[in-house]
Design a protein around this motif. Sequence first.
Motif, mmCIF file in Angstrom:
data_model
loop_
_atom_site.group_PDB
_atom_site.id
_atom_site.type_symbol
_atom_site.label_atom_id
_atom_site.label_comp_id
_atom_site.label_asym_id
_atom_site.label_seq_id
_atom_site.Cartn_x
_atom_site.Cartn_y
_atom_site.Cartn_z
ATOM 1 N N HIS A 102 45.962 38.742 71.266
ATOM 2 C CA HIS A 102 44.978 38.944 72.637
ATOM 3 C C HIS A 102 44.806 38.614 73.934
ATOM 4 N N ASN A 103 45.367 37.060 73.916
ATOM 5 C CA ASN A 103 45.387 37.017 74.852
ATOM 6 C C ASN A 103 46.515 37.388 76.134
ATOM 7 N N TYR A 104 47.429 38.453 76.211
ATOM 8 C CA TYR A 104 48.691 38.842 76.374
ATOM 9 C C TYR A 104 47.873 40.324 76.980
ATOM 10 N N ILE A 105 47.064 40.363 75.516
ATOM 11 C CA ILE A 105 46.185 42.188 75.902
ATOM 12 C C ILE A 105 45.418 42.018 77.105
ATOM 13 N N GLU A 106 44.246 41.128 76.954
ATOM 14 C CA GLU A 106 43.794 40.668 78.414
ATOM 15 C C GLU A 106 43.898 41.044 79.342
ATOM 16 N N LEU A 107 45.370 39.820 79.656
ATOM 17 C CA LEU A 107 45.356 40.077 81.029
ATOM 18 C C LEU A 107 45.637 41.522 81.552
ATOM 19 N N VAL A 108 46.668 41.738 80.999
ATOM 20 C CA VAL A 108 47.062 43.408 81.300
ATOM 21 C C VAL A 108 45.875 44.685 81.325
ATOM 22 N N ARG A 109 45.239 44.209 80.601
ATOM 23 C CA ARG A 109 43.369 45.337 80.483
ATOM 24 C C ARG A 109 43.054 44.574 82.016
ATOM 25 N N ASN A 110 42.786 43.504 82.309
ATOM 26 C CA ASN A 110 41.573 42.288 83.415
ATOM 27 C C ASN A 110 42.221 42.518 84.065
ATOM 28 N N GLU A 111 43.377 42.263 84.843
ATOM 29 C CA GLU A 111 43.890 41.377 86.235
ATOM 30 C C GLU A 111 45.206 42.830 86.710
ATOM 31 N N LYS A 112 45.046 42.609 88.316
ATOM 32 C CA LYS A 112 46.302 44.246 89.021
ATOM 33 C C LYS A 112 46.415 43.661 89.691
ATOM 34 N N PRO A 113 47.727 43.282 90.557
ATOM 35 C CA PRO A 113 48.968 43.306 90.087
ATOM 36 C C PRO A 113 49.533 42.740 88.928
ATOM 37 N N ILE A 114 49.779 43.029 87.604
ATOM 38 C CA ILE A 114 50.872 42.451 86.902
ATOM 39 C C ILE A 114 51.832 42.277 86.339
ATOM 40 N N TYR A 115 53.249 41.537 86.274
ATOM 41 C CA TYR A 115 54.219 41.434 86.704
ATOM 42 C C TYR A 115 54.663 40.681 85.431
ATOM 43 N N VAL A 116 56.806 41.003 85.386
ATOM 44 C CA VAL A 116 57.427 40.432 84.350
ATOM 45 C C VAL A 116 58.363 40.139 85.064
ATOM 46 N N TYR A 117 58.611 38.923 84.087
ATOM 47 C CA TYR A 117 60.141 38.471 84.476
ATOM 48 C C TYR A 117 60.868 38.216 83.548
ATOM 49 N N LEU A 118 62.004 38.607 83.539
ATOM 50 C CA LEU A 118 62.999 38.517 82.833
ATOM 51 C C LEU A 118 63.992 37.738 83.237
ATOM 52 N N ASN A 119 64.462 37.194 82.015
ATOM 53 C CA ASN A 119 65.928 35.913 82.879
ATOM 54 C C ASN A 119 66.227 36.068 81.641
ATOM 55 N N SER A 120 68.222 36.327 81.539
ATOM 56 C CA SER A 120 69.066 36.569 80.142
ATOM 57 C C SER A 120 69.326 35.530 79.928
ATOM 58 N N ALA A 121 69.709 34.617 81.375
ATOM 59 C CA ALA A 121 70.181 33.038 80.426
ATOM 60 C C ALA A 121 69.655 32.027 80.530
ATOM 61 N N ASN A 122 67.762 32.014 80.224
ATOM 62 C CA ASN A 122 66.670 31.852 80.246
ATOM 63 C C ASN A 122 65.885 32.474 79.527
ATOM 64 N N PRO A 123 65.871 33.376 78.520
ATOM 65 C CA PRO A 123 64.777 34.353 78.294
ATOM 66 C C PRO A 123 63.464 33.759 77.738
ATOM 67 N N GLY A 124 63.836 31.800 77.360
ATOM 68 C CA GLY A 124 62.127 31.183 77.030
ATOM 69 C C GLY A 124 61.159 31.679 78.191
ATOM 70 N N TRP A 125 62.249 31.249 79.335
ATOM 71 C CA TRP A 125 61.054 31.809 80.694
ATOM 72 C C TRP A 125 60.391 33.277 80.777
ATOM 73 N N ASN A 126 60.715 34.623 80.356
ATOM 74 C CA ASN A 126 60.130 35.517 79.475
ATOM 75 C C ASN A 126 59.006 35.546 80.014
ATOM 76 N N SER A 127 58.383 36.061 80.460
ATOM 77 C CA SER A 127 56.453 36.079 80.890
ATOM 78 C C SER A 127 55.849 37.291 81.755
ATOM 79 N N ILE A 128 54.698 37.674 81.568
ATOM 80 C CA ILE A 128 53.471 38.268 82.681
ATOM 81 C C ILE A 128 52.881 37.370 83.158
ATOM 82 N N ARG A 129 52.927 37.649 84.343
ATOM 83 C CA ARG A 129 52.245 37.165 84.972
ATOM 84 C C ARG A 129 50.960 38.037 86.603
ATOM 85 N N THR A 130 50.221 36.880 86.761
ATOM 86 C CA THR A 130 49.653 37.607 88.606
ATOM 87 C C THR A 130 49.985 37.482 89.703
ATOM 88 N N SER A 131 50.057 37.657 90.627
ATOM 89 C CA SER A 131 50.514 37.450 91.741
ATOM 90 C C SER A 131 49.789 36.276 92.328
#
Length: 116
Positions: A77-106
Amino acid sequence: MAIKTFQVTTYEVGLGFKNTATWEGVQILIQGHLVCHSADGFRFIVYGLHPASKVPNPVYIEANKVGAIFIPFGELHNYIELVRNEKPIYVYLNSANPGWNSIRTSKEPVGEQEGV
């Protein structure tokens, strides 16, 4: 190493009970998921897992334009609330360190009072 950052243009949410999928050879039990889409076809999937599920490592597969993380269903629910309530939302993906994959605001101003 591949790194991809994208703005989320659309998202979808699904809920179920012990739905199954296999990631990197690990079968998981899914109670819910959030899929964030980019304009150029990339996806970031946040799987909310059933308590009995195995938990695979986060992944970013550049060739398939998809990254995923695997969290307890109770945290989805924390992730769903973030995309519902914030704008813009960005995704970060990293093949060398996929533990850093995340969604975030600016960076946003303090006291913005979204939804007011």
